[in-house]
Enzyme design. Structure first.
Site, mmCIF file in Angstrom:
data_model
loop_
_atom_site.group_PDB
_atom_site.id
_atom_site.type_symbol
_atom_site.label_atom_id
_atom_site.label_comp_id
_atom_site.label_asym_id
_atom_site.label_seq_id
_atom_site.Cartn_x
_atom_site.Cartn_y
_atom_site.Cartn_z
ATOM 1 N N LYS A 169 16.271 -37.274 -39.285
ATOM 2 C CA LYS A 169 14.954 -36.696 -39.023
ATOM 3 C C LYS A 169 13.845 -37.738 -39.139
ATOM 4 O O LYS A 169 12.975 -37.840 -38.261
ATOM 5 C CB LYS A 169 14.677 -35.552 -39.991
ATOM 6 C CG LYS A 169 13.316 -34.900 -39.768
ATOM 7 C CD LYS A 169 12.864 -34.147 -40.989
ATOM 8 C CE LYS A 169 11.386 -33.815 -40.910
ATOM 9 N NZ LYS A 169 10.876 -33.212 -42.159
ATOM 10 N N ASP A 224 14.547 -30.241 -38.413
ATOM 11 C CA ASP A 224 14.712 -29.865 -39.813
ATOM 12 C C ASP A 224 15.037 -28.377 -39.847
ATOM 13 O O ASP A 224 15.267 -27.755 -38.809
ATOM 14 C CB ASP A 224 13.457 -30.189 -40.624
ATOM 15 C CG ASP A 224 12.208 -29.514 -40.053
ATOM 16 O OD1 ASP A 224 12.336 -28.676 -39.135
ATOM 17 O OD2 ASP A 224 11.097 -29.827 -40.523
#
Length: 396
Positions: A276, A295
């Site tokens: 991420k 996420d």
């Protein structure tokens, strides 16, 4: 004391460039969690640090207004030690050569350039990537995605920023298991502790983001731990040390010319950088528009709004599901998928939920969803009653 600039005050130092709200909305773009250096210092006025300078931005319907403060050079301030005498002389000499018209604001500590500076407009255009026609992208995404079309009616002007790669990387290392307001506080403390003082406005001190070299000293980890960075302090210090010791000074900048997956893998070799964080840096500073940070928040959007089933039975987001979600949206939205993702991410933040009340289409959609849920509950209740009735008849 110097104050934050207000467009209504009519100061000549304000400059402008043509930019409709449909192409840029400051509140959404600067408040959606892709940068942590801007604050709303007055109604619709945003002040922050970019390219080593303090800026205040605001906008009218078709115009983006900007006000640029110079470094503080008053020798009577508490930060005098940051400004050597020879540096002040050089700065003043350059100002004289350029015949810059300087204006002291309210006998304060900050000075403001009132001349038109093409470089600053270029910085602003580059930072907001104003060469990208956002309206065209919105139309393309709305054609292939009905859900996006509903959302785009009010969440217009959400642009991707082109941030400095060093600032972007180390800001997002701070984002691990964190929320936007807390990340902002951590980045502020990082700049105050290791960055260069720039200016003071209304008792608010502004600092530049620290250079890589300032983060490499082994003592930095303990200093940041004392400031509440926790385990992230080690990641910040170690990552900076690896970059300085193992790569060229412009290594991060050079990743802009590297293919997306190669650049992401290079970033992931740094401590504290997972999928991420690497995708955030690729998307928001390295020109990888297909990068799509995922996420649990984005995972919920995929499941709730797009009936994305992969990994629905899992409690944690695996690398495989991460890739499948990214590929799903890249296939749907095309080469600028990361930009479209940021619009929906912004629209789902709690701080912007009130805006959805302004969209009749979203109201209708929400009402329809409630009706469908109510009908499903009713159908399940009827089915249950029928089963119970059948069981009673069998017993009798």
């Amino acid at each position: 004391m110097s104050q934050h600039a207000l467009l209504s005050a009519g100061c000549k130092a304000w400059r402008s460039l043509s930019c409709p709200r449909s192409e840029l909305r400051l509140d959404l773009t600067l408040g959606c969690g892709q940068t942590f250096r801007w604050r709303e210092t007055a109604d619709s006025h945003w002040t922050g640090v970019m390219r080593g300078k303090v800026w205040t931005l605001t906008q009218t319907e078709d115009t983006l207004w900007y006000y640029v403060y110079s470094h503080q050079i008053n020798p009577g301030t508490e930060n005098r030690q940051k400004w050597k005498v020879e540096e002040e002389e050089q700065l003043l000499g350059k100002m004289s050569k350029r015949k810059t018209d300087m204006k002291q604001e309210e006998a304060g500590l900050c000075k403001v350039m009132s001349e038109t500076d093409n470089k600053e407009e270029e910085f602003l255009r580059d930072y907001f990537q104003l060469d990208v026609k956002l309206g065209d992208l919105y139309r393309d995404w709305s054609t292939v995605d009905p859900h996006f079309k509903h959302t785009a009616n009010i969440f217009t002007g959400v642009r991707l920023l082109r941030q400095d790669p060093v600032e972007c990387l180390f800001s997002f290392i701070c984002s691990s298991n964190n929320h936007i307001s807390r990340i902002q506080g951590m980045v502020d403390r990082l700049c105050q502790t290791l960055g260069t003082f720039l200016c003071k406005l209304d008792d608010v001190a502004y600092y530049d983001f620290p250079p890589l070299q300032a983060l490499t000293d082994p003592s930095v980890e303990m200093r940041l731990r004392d400031l509440g960075f926790g385990y992230r302090a080690r990641f910040l210090q170690q990552s900076s040390q690896i970059i300085v010791n193992s790569h060229d000074p412009d290594w991060l900048q050079s990743l802009r010319g590297t293919p997306y997956l190669q650049a992401r893998d290079a970033l992931r070799a740094l401590p504290g950088v997972g999928l991420k964080v690497a995708d955030c840096v690729c998307l928001m500073s390295l020109d990888k528009f297909e990068a799509l940070p995922v996420d649990t928040h984005v995972w919920q959007i995929a499941k709730r709004d797009y009936s994305f089933a992969a990994g629905s039975s899992q409690k944690t987001l695996t690398d495989r599901v991460y890739k499948e979600i990214g590929d799903f949206f890249r296939k749907l939205w095309g080469p600028y998928a990361g930009w479209a993702h940021s619009v929906l991410f912004c629209a789902d933040l709690k701080r912007f939920q009130k805006l959805k009340e302004e969209i009749p289409a979203l109201k209708d959609e929400k009402t329809d969803q409630k009706k469908k849920m109510k009908k499903r509950r009713h159908d399940r209740c009827e089915e249950k009653q029928k089963r119970e009735k059948g069981k009673k008849q069998q017993r009798t």
